[in-house]
Motif scaffolding. Sequence first.
Motif, PDB file in Angstrom:
ATOM      1  N   ALA A   1       8.014  -5.618  -6.403  1.00 42.33           N
ATOM      2  CA  ALA A   1       8.305  -4.188  -6.275  1.00 42.33           C
ATOM      3  C   ALA A   1       8.528  -3.836  -4.814  1.00 42.33           C
ATOM      4  CB  ALA A   1       7.144  -3.371  -6.839  1.00 42.33           C
ATOM      5  N   THR A   2       9.134  -2.690  -4.607  1.00 43.13           N
ATOM      6  CA  THR A   2       9.294  -2.180  -3.242  1.00 43.13           C
ATOM      7  C   THR A   2       7.954  -1.630  -2.754  1.00 43.13           C
ATOM      8  OG1 THR A   2       9.835   0.059  -3.970  1.00 43.13           O
ATOM      9  CG2 THR A   2      11.689  -1.487  -3.697  1.00 43.13           C
ATOM     10  N   ILE A   3       7.839  -1.504  -1.460  1.00 43.91           N
ATOM     11  CA  ILE A   3       6.630  -0.921  -0.885  1.00 43.91           C
ATOM     12  C   ILE A   3       6.466   0.514  -1.383  1.00 43.91           C
ATOM     13  CG2 ILE A   3       5.566  -0.142   1.278  1.00 43.91           C
ATOM     14  CD1 ILE A   3       6.673  -2.737   2.543  1.00 43.91           C
ATOM     15  N   ARG A   4       7.546   1.238  -1.472  1.00 41.77           N
ATOM     16  CA  ARG A   4       7.497   2.617  -1.968  1.00 41.77           C
ATOM     17  C   ARG A   4       6.948   2.668  -3.395  1.00 41.77           C
ATOM     18  NH1 ARG A   4       9.866   6.486   0.298  1.00 41.77           N
ATOM     19  NH2 ARG A   4      11.538   5.251   1.188  1.00 41.77           N
ATOM     20  N   ALA A   5       7.437   1.795  -4.259  1.00 40.22           N
ATOM     21  CA  ALA A   5       6.961   1.769  -5.650  1.00 40.22           C
ATOM     22  C   ALA A   5       5.494   1.364  -5.709  1.00 40.22           C
ATOM     23  CB  ALA A   5       7.818   0.812  -6.486  1.00 40.22           C
ATOM     24  N   LEU A   6       5.106   0.381  -4.906  1.00 42.56           N
ATOM     25  CA  LEU A   6       3.698  -0.041  -4.870  1.00 42.56           C
ATOM     26  C   LEU A   6       2.797   1.101  -4.421  1.00 42.56           C
ATOM     27  CD1 LEU A   6       4.026  -3.609  -3.337  1.00 42.56           C
ATOM     28  CD2 LEU A   6       3.267  -3.044  -5.658  1.00 42.56           C
ATOM     29  N   ALA A   7       3.241   1.840  -3.417  1.00 40.33           N
ATOM     30  CA  ALA A   7       2.451   2.968  -2.914  1.00 40.33           C
ATOM     31  C   ALA A   7       2.286   4.015  -4.005  1.00 40.33           C
ATOM     32  CB  ALA A   7       3.113   3.572  -1.681  1.00 40.33           C
ATOM     33  N   LYS A   8       3.372   4.346  -4.657  1.00 42.69           N
ATOM     34  CA  LYS A   8       3.333   5.378  -5.697  1.00 42.69           C
ATOM     35  C   LYS A   8       2.421   4.959  -6.855  1.00 42.69           C
ATOM     36  CE  LYS A   8       6.278   8.218  -8.607  1.00 42.69           C
ATOM     37  NZ  LYS A   8       7.632   8.549  -9.012  1.00 42.69           N
ATOM     38  N   ARG A   9       2.588   3.738  -7.333  1.00 42.99           N
ATOM     39  CA  ARG A   9       1.813   3.280  -8.497  1.00 42.99           C
ATOM     40  C   ARG A   9       0.346   3.046  -8.176  1.00 42.99           C
ATOM     41  NH1 ARG A   9       6.311  -0.790  -9.960  1.00 42.99           N
ATOM     42  NH2 ARG A   9       4.775  -2.254  -9.204  1.00 42.99           N
ATOM     43  N   SER A  10       0.047   2.633  -6.947  1.00 41.95           N
ATOM     44  CA  SER A  10      -1.346   2.321  -6.605  1.00 41.95           C
ATOM     45  C   SER A  10      -2.118   3.536  -6.108  1.00 41.95           C
ATOM     46  CB  SER A  10      -1.391   1.217  -5.541  1.00 41.95           C
ATOM     47  OG  SER A  10      -0.873   1.689  -4.311  1.00 41.95           O
ATOM     48  N   GLY A  11      -1.401   4.608  -5.732  1.00 38.93           N
ATOM     49  CA  GLY A  11      -2.068   5.789  -5.209  1.00 38.93           C
ATOM     50  C   GLY A  11      -2.478   5.653  -3.754  1.00 38.93           C
ATOM     51  N   VAL A  12      -1.929   4.645  -3.077  1.00 36.92           N
ATOM     52  CA  VAL A  12      -2.203   4.407  -1.661  1.00 36.92           C
ATOM     53  C   VAL A  12      -1.005   4.945  -0.875  1.00 36.92           C
ATOM     54  CG1 VAL A  12      -2.613   2.602   0.070  1.00 36.92           C
ATOM     55  CG2 VAL A  12      -3.577   2.363  -2.225  1.00 36.92           C
ATOM     56  N   THR A  13      -1.239   5.510   0.301  1.00 36.85           N
ATOM     57  CA  THR A  13      -0.129   6.065   1.070  1.00 36.85           C
ATOM     58  C   THR A  13       0.904   4.987   1.390  1.00 36.85           C
ATOM     59  OG1 THR A  13      -1.115   5.667   3.240  1.00 36.85           O
ATOM     60  CG2 THR A  13      -1.641   7.782   2.164  1.00 36.85           C
ATOM     61  N   HIS A  14       2.135   5.426   1.607  1.00 35.64           N
ATOM     62  CA  HIS A  14       3.212   4.495   1.942  1.00 35.64           C
ATOM     63  C   HIS A  14       2.872   3.711   3.206  1.00 35.64           C
ATOM     64  CE1 HIS A  14       7.168   3.192   3.451  1.00 35.64           C
ATOM     65  NE2 HIS A  14       7.489   3.100   2.166  1.00 35.64           N
ATOM     66  N   SER A  15       2.362   4.398   4.214  1.00 32.86           N
ATOM     67  CA  SER A  15       2.013   3.747   5.477  1.00 32.86           C
ATOM     68  C   SER A  15       0.930   2.687   5.277  1.00 32.86           C
ATOM     69  CB  SER A  15       1.541   4.802   6.485  1.00 32.86           C
ATOM     70  OG  SER A  15       1.071   4.196   7.652  1.00 32.86           O
ATOM     71  N   ALA A  16      -0.131   3.045   4.558  1.00 32.89           N
ATOM     72  CA  ALA A  16      -1.220   2.091   4.318  1.00 32.89           C
ATOM     73  C   ALA A  16      -0.743   0.917   3.466  1.00 32.89           C
ATOM     74  CB  ALA A  16      -2.400   2.796   3.651  1.00 32.89           C
ATOM     75  N   THR A  17       0.131   1.189   2.500  1.00 31.42           N
ATOM     76  CA  THR A  17       0.676   0.106   1.667  1.00 31.42           C
ATOM     77  C   THR A  17       1.481  -0.851   2.530  1.00 31.42           C
ATOM     78  OG1 THR A  17       0.716   1.504  -0.306  1.00 31.42           O
ATOM     79  CG2 THR A  17       2.157  -0.434  -0.312  1.00 31.42           C
ATOM     80  N   GLY A  18       2.313  -0.318   3.407  1.00 33.49           N
ATOM     81  CA  GLY A  18       3.103  -1.171   4.301  1.00 33.49           C
ATOM     82  C   GLY A  18       2.222  -2.028   5.186  1.00 33.49           C
ATOM     83  N   GLN A  19       1.179  -1.432   5.758  1.00 35.55           N
ATOM     84  CA  GLN A  19       0.255  -2.184   6.605  1.00 35.55           C
ATOM     85  C   GLN A  19      -0.461  -3.274   5.805  1.00 35.55           C
ATOM     86  OE1 GLN A  19      -2.364   0.705   8.376  1.00 35.55           O
ATOM     87  NE2 GLN A  19      -0.702   1.743   9.442  1.00 35.55           N
ATOM     88  N   THR A  20      -0.908  -2.927   4.602  1.00 35.65           N
ATOM     89  CA  THR A  20      -1.618  -3.900   3.765  1.00 35.65           C
ATOM     90  C   THR A  20      -0.696  -5.044   3.363  1.00 35.65           C
ATOM     91  OG1 THR A  20      -3.113  -2.190   2.953  1.00 35.65           O
ATOM     92  CG2 THR A  20      -2.910  -4.185   1.605  1.00 35.65           C
ATOM     93  N   VAL A  21       0.522  -4.724   2.973  1.00 34.88           N
ATOM     94  CA  VAL A  21       1.501  -5.752   2.597  1.00 34.88           C
ATOM     95  C   VAL A  21       1.757  -6.690   3.774  1.00 34.88           C
ATOM     96  CG1 VAL A  21       3.956  -6.092   2.058  1.00 34.88           C
ATOM     97  CG2 VAL A  21       2.565  -4.521   0.685  1.00 34.88           C
ATOM     98  N   ASN A  22       1.875  -6.144   4.972  1.00 32.62           N
ATOM     99  CA  ASN A  22       2.091  -6.992   6.153  1.00 32.62           C
ATOM    100  C   ASN A  22       0.905  -7.930   6.379  1.00 32.62           C
ATOM    101  OD1 ASN A  22       4.661  -6.041   6.740  1.00 32.62           O
ATOM    102  ND2 ASN A  22       3.890  -4.386   8.022  1.00 32.62           N
ATOM    103  N   GLN A  23      -0.314  -7.431   6.206  1.00 32.48           N
ATOM    104  CA  GLN A  23      -1.494  -8.293   6.330  1.00 32.48           C
ATOM    105  C   GLN A  23      -1.493  -9.377   5.252  1.00 32.48           C
ATOM    106  OE1 GLN A  23      -5.026  -5.877   6.189  1.00 32.48           O
ATOM    107  NE2 GLN A  23      -4.730  -5.067   8.247  1.00 32.48           N
TER     108      GLN A  23
END
Length: 157
Positions: A50-72
């Motif tokens: 999924a895209t980071i945007r879709a992951l953020a929306k579905r998980s309820g985590v902010t887009h910024s935090a999702t991007g940071q977590t995905v990078n980690q």
Amino acid sequence: MAHSPTLGTLLRRLIDVLDGAVEESYADAGLDYRPRYTPIMRELLAQGPATIRALAKRSGVTHSATGQTVNQMAKHGLVTLTTGDDARERIVALTPHAEKLVPQLQQLWAATEAAARTLDDSLGLSLPEVIARTLKLLEEVPFSERLREASNPVFPQ
């Protein structure tokens, strides 16, 4: 004069205590894994890449935090990132390494849920329900509005 901890301090402390214990359980199991990865892992397991945007929306985590977590997660070899149809879009997928960890993670997630239920039993209420209800109430009347209303006597307009 000692002050009682404020709501924000108590909430941060609660997250630190809970996440610290869960992270310790991962380390005890020999995993280099962080609690913040779990919402992303669960979404990828349930829905696939999924895209980071879709992951953020579905998980309820902010887009910024999702991007940071995905990078980690990518640095730890748990996900891959590829360019989507739009060059600005990144598609996140689990790696074979991450997929090998899933059975062990699922056992630890089940243990975490069981431990959380014992906390709920000790409290005599469901902490997740209290938090969900609080968030719903804050959607209806945001905290910023509540703060303005509470400040009016202090800071007349």
